[in-house]
Design a protein around this motif. Structure first.
Motif, PDB file in Angstrom:
ATOM      1  N   SER A  25     -12.690  -1.931   1.206  1.00 50.25           N
ATOM      2  CA  SER A  25     -13.870  -1.245   0.668  1.00 50.25           C
ATOM      3  C   SER A  25     -15.163  -1.606   1.403  1.00 50.25           C
ATOM      4  CB  SER A  25     -14.009  -1.535  -0.832  1.00 50.25           C
ATOM      5  OG  SER A  25     -14.319  -2.892  -1.036  1.00 50.25           O
ATOM      6  N   ARG A  52      -6.013  -4.018   1.229  1.00 50.14           N
ATOM      7  CA  ARG A  52      -5.666  -5.394   1.644  1.00 50.14           C
ATOM      8  C   ARG A  52      -5.155  -6.208   0.461  1.00 50.14           C
ATOM      9  NH1 ARG A  52     -11.727  -8.054   2.475  1.00 50.14           N
ATOM     10  NH2 ARG A  52     -12.713  -6.867   0.837  1.00 50.14           N
ATOM     11  N   SER A  53      -4.423  -5.554  -0.451  1.00 50.99           N
ATOM     12  CA  SER A  53      -3.894  -6.303  -1.600  1.00 50.99           C
ATOM     13  C   SER A  53      -2.747  -7.195  -1.142  1.00 50.99           C
ATOM     14  CB  SER A  53      -3.390  -5.346  -2.681  1.00 50.99           C
ATOM     15  OG  SER A  53      -2.205  -4.716  -2.260  1.00 50.99           O
TER      16      SER A  53
HETATM   17  P1  NDP Z   1      -5.419  -2.874  -5.206  1.00 45.69           P
HETATM   18  O1  NDP Z   1      -6.392  -2.287  -6.179  1.00 45.69           O
HETATM   19  O2  NDP Z   1      -4.983  -4.274  -5.380  1.00 45.69           O
HETATM   20  O3  NDP Z   1      -6.026  -2.727  -3.727  1.00 45.69           O
HETATM   21  C1  NDP Z   1      -6.680  -1.564  -3.337  1.00 45.69           C
HETATM   22  C2  NDP Z   1      -7.237  -1.770  -1.955  1.00 45.69           C
HETATM   23  O4  NDP Z   1      -7.928  -0.577  -1.583  1.00 45.69           O
HETATM   24  C3  NDP Z   1      -8.241  -2.925  -1.866  1.00 45.69           C
HETATM   25  O5  NDP Z   1      -7.971  -3.719  -0.746  1.00 45.69           O
HETATM   26  C4  NDP Z   1      -9.580  -2.227  -1.745  1.00 45.69           C
HETATM   27  O6  NDP Z   1     -10.520  -2.913  -0.950  1.00 45.69           O
HETATM   28  C5  NDP Z   1      -9.185  -0.947  -1.039  1.00 45.69           C
HETATM   29  N1  NDP Z   1     -10.190   0.089  -1.287  1.00 45.69           N
HETATM   30  C6  NDP Z   1     -10.710   0.463  -2.483  1.00 45.69           C
HETATM   31  N2  NDP Z   1     -11.662   1.393  -2.292  1.00 45.69           N
HETATM   32  C7  NDP Z   1     -11.759   1.586  -0.962  1.00 45.69           C
HETATM   33  C8  NDP Z   1     -12.582   2.396  -0.148  1.00 45.69           C
HETATM   34  N3  NDP Z   1     -13.517   3.200  -0.669  1.00 45.69           N
HETATM   35  N4  NDP Z   1     -12.424   2.340   1.199  1.00 45.69           N
HETATM   36  C9  NDP Z   1     -11.505   1.537   1.741  1.00 45.69           C
HETATM   37  N5  NDP Z   1     -10.684   0.724   1.018  1.00 45.69           N
HETATM   38  C10 NDP Z   1     -10.820   0.755  -0.314  1.00 45.69           C
HETATM   39  O7  NDP Z   1      -4.183  -1.877  -5.208  1.00 45.69           O
HETATM   40  P2  NDP Z   1      -2.651  -2.087  -4.740  1.00 45.69           P
HETATM   41  O8  NDP Z   1      -2.570  -2.477  -3.325  1.00 45.69           O
HETATM   42  O9  NDP Z   1      -1.932  -2.875  -5.764  1.00 45.69           O
HETATM   43  O10 NDP Z   1      -2.141  -0.586  -4.904  1.00 45.69           O
HETATM   44  C11 NDP Z   1      -2.688   0.465  -4.135  1.00 45.69           C
HETATM   45  C12 NDP Z   1      -2.083   1.777  -4.615  1.00 45.69           C
HETATM   46  O11 NDP Z   1      -0.681   1.738  -4.389  1.00 45.69           O
HETATM   47  C13 NDP Z   1      -2.246   2.042  -6.111  1.00 45.69           C
HETATM   48  O12 NDP Z   1      -2.384   3.434  -6.313  1.00 45.69           O
HETATM   49  C14 NDP Z   1      -0.930   1.558  -6.709  1.00 45.69           C
HETATM   50  O13 NDP Z   1      -0.610   2.230  -7.916  1.00 45.69           O
HETATM   51  C15 NDP Z   1       0.017   1.949  -5.608  1.00 45.69           C
HETATM   52  N6  NDP Z   1       1.247   1.156  -5.571  1.00 45.69           N
HETATM   53  C16 NDP Z   1       2.414   1.838  -5.394  1.00 45.69           C
HETATM   54  C17 NDP Z   1       3.602   1.186  -5.333  1.00 45.69           C
HETATM   55  C18 NDP Z   1       4.831   1.979  -5.104  1.00 45.69           C
HETATM   56  O14 NDP Z   1       5.893   1.590  -5.506  1.00 45.69           O
HETATM   57  N7  NDP Z   1       4.722   3.116  -4.411  1.00 45.69           N
HETATM   58  C19 NDP Z   1       3.681  -0.262  -5.486  1.00 45.69           C
HETATM   59  C20 NDP Z   1       2.399  -0.930  -5.554  1.00 45.69           C
HETATM   60  C21 NDP Z   1       1.234  -0.221  -5.607  1.00 45.69           C
HETATM   61  P3  NDP Z   1     -11.160  -4.342  -1.406  1.00 45.69           P
HETATM   62  O15 NDP Z   1     -10.085  -5.346  -1.098  1.00 45.69           O
HETATM   63  O16 NDP Z   1     -12.352  -4.475  -0.538  1.00 45.69           O
HETATM   64  O17 NDP Z   1     -11.459  -4.216  -2.864  1.00 45.69           O
END
Ligand code: NDP
Length: 287
Positions: free
Chosen positions: A193, A169-170
């Motif tokens: 999470s 949910r970023s």
């Molecule tokens: P963030 O760290 O901002 O968000 C991660 C999300 O995953 C959060 O909402 C978090 O929940 C959730 N999460 C973490 N652990 C769990 C779990 N155990 N169960 C369920 N949900 C979980 O990351 P981003 O959105 O910025 O990026 C996500 C991925 O995408 C990364 O690997 C990043 O490198 C990649 N990325 C790739 C791009 C591309 O061009 N392909 C561009 C941008 C990102 P909570 O909110 O509760 O903490």
């Protein structure tokens, strides 16, 4: 049956060709190429690679590109002044500040990004563009989720009436992905999470988007047979080894379609940035 592999290269190429064609039309019509300015503060090696890739894509497509390198020790005021200059520069249609920022200004990230004029905010992070996405008005949409939707469309995967589940949910991936899928009439659940019984929810998904940042998090037992699985995750597990959030080898045996990492969604992000620069110029010229 093994899943169809959605190769990012193929879809990114189509998006870039389309952006290049539109850039040529704009040059013809207005006597000026769409212009992107990328500000990079400091010497972060990964950021430098990203910025070089963006610059190279612009050059290939006839989009003018300016890279503004500022010293590591730059102050917030210096960066804001540079953004103000670019906001007022009529040859620049898109502005991007490469993240992460050096530590002395990292805490001001929101203030810095929000200084970019919304019509030049080609990352789609400005609250005005976020608001437009939520209300369904035309605006600039974050590149990665927008690229995912374009890829699903080009792959002929229907969204209307389908169950979609987004893990993450970023502000840059998960939330905009939710709004884009909703706007396309999918029934969408966003997990994070704190979600209980995650696998039960993901197993309902016709379209499953993983944006978590944890290698191999999504396993085959979490996926509905035949689902389209979009892996946004980019996890560097060794200096030269990237891994997605989805256990590709297992999940491809269950899914109907799947994106690889590397070679999947990552390639679409730069292609969508090119599309956003062209769109920003179109919107500015029509305003
Ligand atoms: P963030 O760290 O901002 O968000 C991660 C999300 O995953 C959060 O909402 C978090 O929940 C959730 N999460 C973490 N652990 C769990 C779990 N155990 N169960 C369920 N949900 C979980 O990351 P981003 O959105 O910025 O990026 C996500 C991925 O995408 C990364 O690997 C990043 O490198 C990649 N990325 C790739 C791009 C591309 O061009 N392909 C561009 C941008 C990102 P909570 O909110 O509760 O903490």
């Amino acid at each position: 049956m093994a899943a169809r592999i959605l190769e990012g290269k193929v879809y990114a190429q189509k998006l870039k060709e389309d952006a290049g064609k539109k850039a040529a039309e704009l040059r013809e019509k207005y006597g000026m190429a769409p212009g992107l300015a990328v500000i990079i503060v400091g010497e972060n090696p990964a950021s430098q690679v990203y910025v070089r890739n963006k610059h190279k894509s612009c050059e290939e497509l006839g989009i003018s590109s300016e890279v503004i390198s500022m010293p590591e020790e730059s102050t917030k005021e210096e960066l804001l002044a540079r953004i103000d200059d670019l906001n007022g520069d009529t040859k620049i249609h898109g502005i991007l500040v490469q993240l992460p920022l050096p530590k002395q200004i990292a805490a001001y990230e929101a203030e810095i990004l929000n200084r970019i004029a919304p019509e030049k905010d080609v990352d789609g992070f400005h609250p005005v563009n976020v608001g437009r996405l939520v209300t369904g008005e035309a605006g600039l949409v974050p590149c990665t989720p927008a690229g995912c939707i374009r890829m699903l469309d080009m792959a002929g995967i229907p969204l209307d009436g389908k169950r979609a589940v987004v893990i993450g949910r970023s502000n840059i991936v998960g939330k905009p992905m939710f709004h884009l899928l909703l706007a396309r009439h999918a029934t969408v659940t966003v997990c994070h999470s704190h979600t209980a019984n995650l696998a039960e929810i993901t197993r309902e998904a016709d379209i499953l988007v993983a944006a978590i940042g944890k290698p191999n998090f999504v396993t085959a037992d979490m996926v509905k047979p035949g689902a389209a699985v979009i892996d946004v995750g980019i996890n560097r597990i060794a200096p030269k080894k990237l891994m997605g959030d989805v256990d590709f080898e297992q999940v491809k045996e269950v899914a109907g379609a799947i994106t690889p990492v590397p070679g999947g969604v990552g390639l679409l992000t730069v292609a969508m940035l090119m599309q956003n620069v062209v769109k920003a110029m179109e919107m500015q010229m029509q305003a």
